[in-house]
Design an enzyme around this catalytic site. Sequence first.
Site, short mmCIF file in Angstrom:
data_model
loop_
_atom_site.label_atom_id
_atom_site.label_comp_id
_atom_site.label_asym_id
_atom_site.label_seq_id
_atom_site.Cartn_x
_atom_site.Cartn_y
_atom_site.Cartn_z
N ASP A 214 -6.63 13.13 -25.59
CA ASP A 214 -6.51 11.78 -25.18
C ASP A 214 -5.74 11.03 -26.14
OD1 ASP A 214 -6.95 8.99 -24.62
OD2 ASP A 214 -9.09 9.17 -24.09
N LYS B 78 -1.13 0.49 -25.08
CA LYS B 78 -1.45 0.32 -26.56
C LYS B 78 -0.06 0.53 -27.41
CE LYS B 78 -6.44 1.61 -25.96
NZ LYS B 78 -6.52 2.35 -24.86
N THR C 297 -3.83 5.69 -22.17
CA THR C 297 -3.12 4.54 -21.65
C THR C 297 -1.77 4.24 -21.88
OG1 THR C 297 -4.06 3.49 -23.48
CG2 THR C 297 -5.80 3.63 -21.48
N ARG D 200 -1.07 -2.58 -18.70
CA ARG D 200 -2.56 -2.08 -18.55
C ARG D 200 -2.67 -0.90 -17.64
NH1 ARG D 200 -6.61 -3.61 -21.60
NH2 ARG D 200 -5.39 -5.08 -22.57
N TYR E 74 0.82 -1.24 0.08
CA TYR E 74 -0.01 0.15 0.11
C TYR E 74 0.91 1.17 -0.15
CZ TYR E 74 -4.86 -0.71 0.12
OH TYR E 74 -6.35 -0.94 -0.25
N GLU F 87 -0.65 4.73 -0.46
CA GLU F 87 -1.38 6.06 -0.72
C GLU F 87 -0.57 7.16 -0.63
OE1 GLU F 87 -5.10 5.84 1.55
OE2 GLU F 87 -5.50 4.00 0.38
N1 DSN Z 1 -11.04 0.22 -25.68
C1 DSN Z 1 -10.19 0.71 -26.15
C2 DSN Z 1 -9.95 0.71 -27.61
O1 DSN Z 1 -10.15 -0.55 -28.00
O2 DSN Z 1 -9.80 1.52 -28.48
C3 DSN Z 1 -10.34 2.27 -25.93
O3 DSN Z 1 -10.53 2.36 -24.59
#
Ligand code: DSN
Length: 433
Positions: free
Chosen positions: A203, A232, A229, A238, A57, A59
């Site tokens: 984003d 990707k 994110t 993730r 933990y 925080e």
């Molecule tokens: N679910 C993601 C995608 O496949 O692009 C976006 O958050």
Amino acid sequence: MSDNFFTAGLEDVDPLVFKATKNEVSRQTNGLELIASENFVSEAVLQAMGSVFTNKYAEGYPGKRYYGGCEFADEVEQLAIDRARELFGAEHANVQPHSGSQANTAVYIAALEHGNKILGMDLSHGGHLTHGHPLNFSGINFEVASYGVSRETEQIDYDELQKKVEAERPAMIVCGASAYPRIIDFERIGEIARSVGAMVMADIAHIAGMVAVGLHPTPVPHCEYVTTTTHKTLRGPRGGLILCKEEFAKNVDRSVFPGVQGGPLVHIIAAKAVAFGEALREEFRSYQAQILSNAKALADELTAGGLRLVSGGTDNHLILVDVFMDGKGITGKKAEKALEEVNITVNKNTIPFDTNKPFVASGIRVGTPALTTRGMKEDDMRKIGSLISKIVHEPDSEDVRGEVRREVKELTGRFPMYPARQPTFGSEAISAG
Ligand code: DSN
């Protein structure tokens, strides 16, 4: 629990979860992964994710925690922060968001008042749920307006966007997309926002890897907030990340914790640090360039195979393929299923001005980040493009399916994955073919 709690492996402790995991290793290894938002992390990232930091933990933030024993959590979080800032040339980074959605939530809470207006890209034109969909927290808590692509070019028309912004007067423009195959002009969007005194959140979840190496223009100097994110094109674990100017740092940090989240996932933060370190290496630039080159080769072959590409092509890692073609082809749903049957994984996707419902959709979205990680190049992409076209044109032919399955097996067999996992999962799960 037996006395070998600290040593027994997954196979002994939980054969059911072990079996599902082994099957997933095999599925990933023996199939062609073309979901544009997926990737394969390195062995080092996997090890950091599976580390003992999951037990901790922490925080708070490095040097200011609400728990003792955080000295090593501080180390990995500070590494992740420093590397993220360097990678994107950002003044401030918060590496704690558990996901892209939570990164976006935190920014909205930091920057907006309840009920303020946000202007985001329509989901059916390539936007994202968190950019103002009525069923999402963003659409529930804020007033929402949306923009889309032009019917003619299927690309963002920035003059139209300017008009829309002047008419709607949003507090914030949200840009970035999850199914938009073209370059986004963040500089122009920044100018449009400033002309009405609005803020911008970009984003960049899909294109972060390319932005990091300069193969897509960066939003960082033009937008107050940038979210992404990390799993990707960035090829990390993730999770989510927020970048902002120093003047917004305090608000953003407070908004992530305690605003939206409790304890950070330290094991994931450690893995983010590893992934950002990998992305700072020269090889990562070559990897991103190969993603782009592979996407172009795939796009050309799909066009040559008689399929229509939304906007006519791609500038990035993804291609939106109109497989319905005004009723002359098949639905996205049918295409996704038929491709799955031959171990090619894609997702059905609406196309702009779609006449089919979202769960049926006229398109499929395909992307090259994962297969590029696996080592595939332009010739492999051309082969894959021809396999996809064959299936879309003859989705019910057993002969075609058999032929494509054989080609997929041959192709995947040449690109083995995760050799270090072999002792755990067995060679038949790891080496395709
Ligand atoms: N679910 C993601 C995608 O496949 O692009 C976006 O958050």
